[in-house]
Design a protein around this motif. Structure first.
Motif, PDB file in Angstrom:
ATOM      1  N   PHE A  59      33.300  -2.857 -35.326  1.00  0.00           N
ATOM      2  CA  PHE A  59      33.169  -3.863 -36.373  1.00  0.00           C
ATOM      3  C   PHE A  59      32.278  -5.011 -35.907  1.00  0.00           C
ATOM      4  N   ALA A  60      32.393  -5.388 -34.617  1.00  0.00           N
ATOM      5  CA  ALA A  60      31.592  -6.486 -34.071  1.00  0.00           C
ATOM      6  C   ALA A  60      30.104  -6.160 -34.077  1.00  0.00           C
ATOM      7  N   GLU A  61      29.773  -4.871 -33.972  1.00  0.00           N
ATOM      8  CA  GLU A  61      28.367  -4.466 -33.994  1.00  0.00           C
ATOM      9  C   GLU A  61      27.703  -4.793 -35.327  1.00  0.00           C
ATOM     10  N   GLN A  62      28.507  -4.963 -36.374  1.00  0.00           N
ATOM     11  CA  GLN A  62      27.971  -5.268 -37.700  1.00  0.00           C
ATOM     12  C   GLN A  62      27.841  -6.767 -37.950  1.00  0.00           C
ATOM     13  N   THR A  63      28.100  -7.569 -36.925  1.00  0.00           N
ATOM     14  CA  THR A  63      27.957  -9.020 -37.054  1.00  0.00           C
ATOM     15  C   THR A  63      26.490  -9.380 -37.251  1.00  0.00           C
ATOM     16  N   PRO A  64      26.174 -10.306 -38.143  1.00  0.00           N
ATOM     17  CA  PRO A  64      24.781 -10.720 -38.317  1.00  0.00           C
ATOM     18  C   PRO A  64      24.145 -11.121 -36.986  1.00  0.00           C
TER      19      PRO A  64
END
Length: 273
Positions: A59-64
């Motif tokens: 999920f963190a990989e999808q952080t802007p």
């Protein structure tokens, strides 16, 4: 420009995520069948922690990506609010400029992994884990225990202005009282300090995305996702708090990204007067 397929995939994103969340709630029940009756908050914490330890990194990989540039500029004494198990800590890419980071994380099941993550990215002894929520009454005992503050030193609001920077990455969506938490955190920031935010918020630029946000909230997103709300106007709350306290921020550098998405974010820095 997002295509119709992009939007459809985005709007359906919660389907697998909520399904997985239900699985981890069931798993927590099997492991701790009496806990929902004796301590439901602890039960929810364990269920969500199980989910997050498995999927938080993805999920963190999808952080802007803009947040990485902002955290590369971090320096001094920092309050990291709701760091989870530390998936975002690698974004503090210049640890030599950091004096100390105090990570305020209520999920005690995540603390060991959080400390491990801090060590892996070179923060090591600079990172101090505090078991607390994003509220002053909860944070202060942790700061006293960590040695940053003495209990007899607080006689005026200025005594609590301890941090050069406060970082909130996908955490203000889940605090029970947004304005209260923002006000408490604002009071801990030094004059001239940076309030760095990367928060998913209500999408006011896409009617379709906004309707989808409201639909998933009705379906049960908040209950299954650790109290997260998709429809908060976080920036407005922050601006109102600063205006009440000091007549506003000295500088506001915030952008909304992923404007088509039901997980649209605001990213940037608000500088305190």
């Amino acid at each position: 420009m997002a295509t119709t397929l992009d939007c459809l995939m985005d709007y359906l994103f919660p389907v697998p995520f909520l399904t997985i969340s239900i699985f981890y709630f069931a798993l927590a029940f099997l492991k701790h069948p009496l806990l929902p009756l004796t301590n439901f908050e602890s039960f929810k914490e364990k269920a969500f922690a199980g989910l997050w330890l498995q999927f938080g990194a993805a999920f963190a990989e999808q952080t802007p990506p803009q947040i990485s540039t902002l955290l590369a500029q971090s320096k001094g004494v920092i309050l990291d609010v709701g760091p989870g198990s530390g998936e975002q800590l690698h974004r503090f890419s210049q640890p030599q400029n950091i004096t100390a980071i105090y990570g305020v994380e209520p999920g005690v099941t995540l603390h060991d992994k959080l400390r491990e993550s801090a060590g892996e990215v070179g923060l090591g002894d600079k990172y101090h884990v505090i078991s607390a929520t994003a509220d002053l009454d909860s944070i202060l005992p942790g700061l006293v225990k960590a040695g940053l503050l003495k209990s007899n030193e607080v006689s005026a609001p200025e005594d609590l202005q301890l941090f050069d920077e406060i970082v909130c990455i996908r955490v203000l969506c889940g605090v029970p009282d947004l304005r209260s938490s923002v006000a408490d955190l604002y009071g801990l920031l030094k004059p001239g300090g940076r309030f760095v935010v990367c928060e998913h918020v209500m999408n006011s630029k896409s009617t379709a995305a906004n309707l989808v946000q409201r639909f998933w909230m009705l379906v049960g997103w908040k209950r299954l996702m650790g109290g997260c709300e998709l429809t908060r106007d976080t920036l407005q709350a922050m601006l109102e708090v600063a205006n009440e306290k000091d007549g506003g921020f000295a500088k506001v550098e915030i952008k909304q990204v992923d404007e088509h998405s039901m997980i649209t974010h605001i990213v940037g820095v608000l500088t305190k007067k």
